[in-house]
Scaffold this active site. Structure first.
Site, PDB file in Angstrom:
ATOM      1  N   ASP A   8       9.034 -45.619   2.213  1.00 45.10           N
ATOM      2  CA  ASP A   8       8.089 -44.888   3.041  1.00 45.10           C
ATOM      3  C   ASP A   8       7.251 -45.929   3.786  1.00 45.10           C
ATOM      4  O   ASP A   8       7.489 -47.137   3.651  1.00 45.10           O
ATOM      5  CB  ASP A   8       7.246 -43.926   2.204  1.00 45.10           C
ATOM      6  N   CYS A  65       8.336 -46.928  -2.732  1.00 45.81           N
ATOM      7  CA  CYS A  65       7.252 -46.028  -2.379  1.00 45.81           C
ATOM      8  C   CYS A  65       5.949 -46.824  -2.405  1.00 45.81           C
ATOM      9  O   CYS A  65       5.720 -47.591  -3.331  1.00 45.81           O
ATOM     10  CB  CYS A  65       7.193 -44.877  -3.386  1.00 45.81           C
ATOM     11  N   GLY A  66       5.119 -46.647  -1.407  1.00 49.69           N
ATOM     12  CA  GLY A  66       3.874 -47.387  -1.334  1.00 49.69           C
ATOM     13  C   GLY A  66       2.920 -47.123  -2.485  1.00 49.69           C
ATOM     14  O   GLY A  66       2.063 -47.937  -2.786  1.00 49.69           O
ATOM     15  N   THR A  67       3.064 -45.982  -3.170  1.00 45.27           N
ATOM     16  CA  THR A  67       2.173 -45.670  -4.278  1.00 45.27           C
ATOM     17  C   THR A  67       2.653 -46.285  -5.581  1.00 45.27           C
ATOM     18  O   THR A  67       1.943 -46.253  -6.578  1.00 45.27           O
ATOM     19  CB  THR A  67       2.053 -44.148  -4.494  1.00 45.27           C
ATOM     20  N   GLY A  68       3.863 -46.819  -5.591  1.00 44.22           N
ATOM     21  CA  GLY A  68       4.398 -47.439  -6.790  1.00 44.22           C
ATOM     22  C   GLY A  68       5.139 -46.482  -7.699  1.00 44.22           C
ATOM     23  O   GLY A  68       5.454 -46.798  -8.842  1.00 44.22           O
ATOM     24  N   ILE A  69       5.448 -45.307  -7.191  1.00 41.08           N
ATOM     25  CA  ILE A  69       6.186 -44.323  -7.998  1.00 41.08           C
ATOM     26  C   ILE A  69       7.583 -44.826  -8.301  1.00 41.08           C
ATOM     27  O   ILE A  69       8.283 -45.308  -7.493  1.00 41.08           O
ATOM     28  CB  ILE A  69       6.259 -42.955  -7.259  1.00 41.08           C
TER      29      ILE A  69
END
Length: 69
Positions: A8, A65-69
């Site tokens: 993303d 994923c930028g959130t680290g998911i």
């Protein structure tokens, strides 16, 4: 072996770094996007990766994923 990579917008910079790293090792990754830091949805990248693997266009995938998911 074909390896795909996708992210993303939050993971774009890491994706670019990994593409360069693997290229230095002689491994070319199939870039499925995103291609810039414009906002986009992670599920769209995940769907594209899943379709690529299921259609046997790549054997392995790296999904960021930028959130680290």
């Amino acid at each position: 072996m074909k390896i795909a990579i996708a992210s993303d917008h939050g993971g774009f910079e890491l994706k670019q770094e990994l593409i360069r790293h693997y290229a230095d090792l002689g491994i070319i990754l199939q870039d499925l996007g995103t291609y810039n830091t414009d906002s986009c949805d992670y599920p769209d990248a995940a769907k594209k990766m899943a379709e690529t693997i299921l259609n046997r266009q790549a054997e392995l995938g790296i999904l960021i994923c930028g959130t680290g998911i």
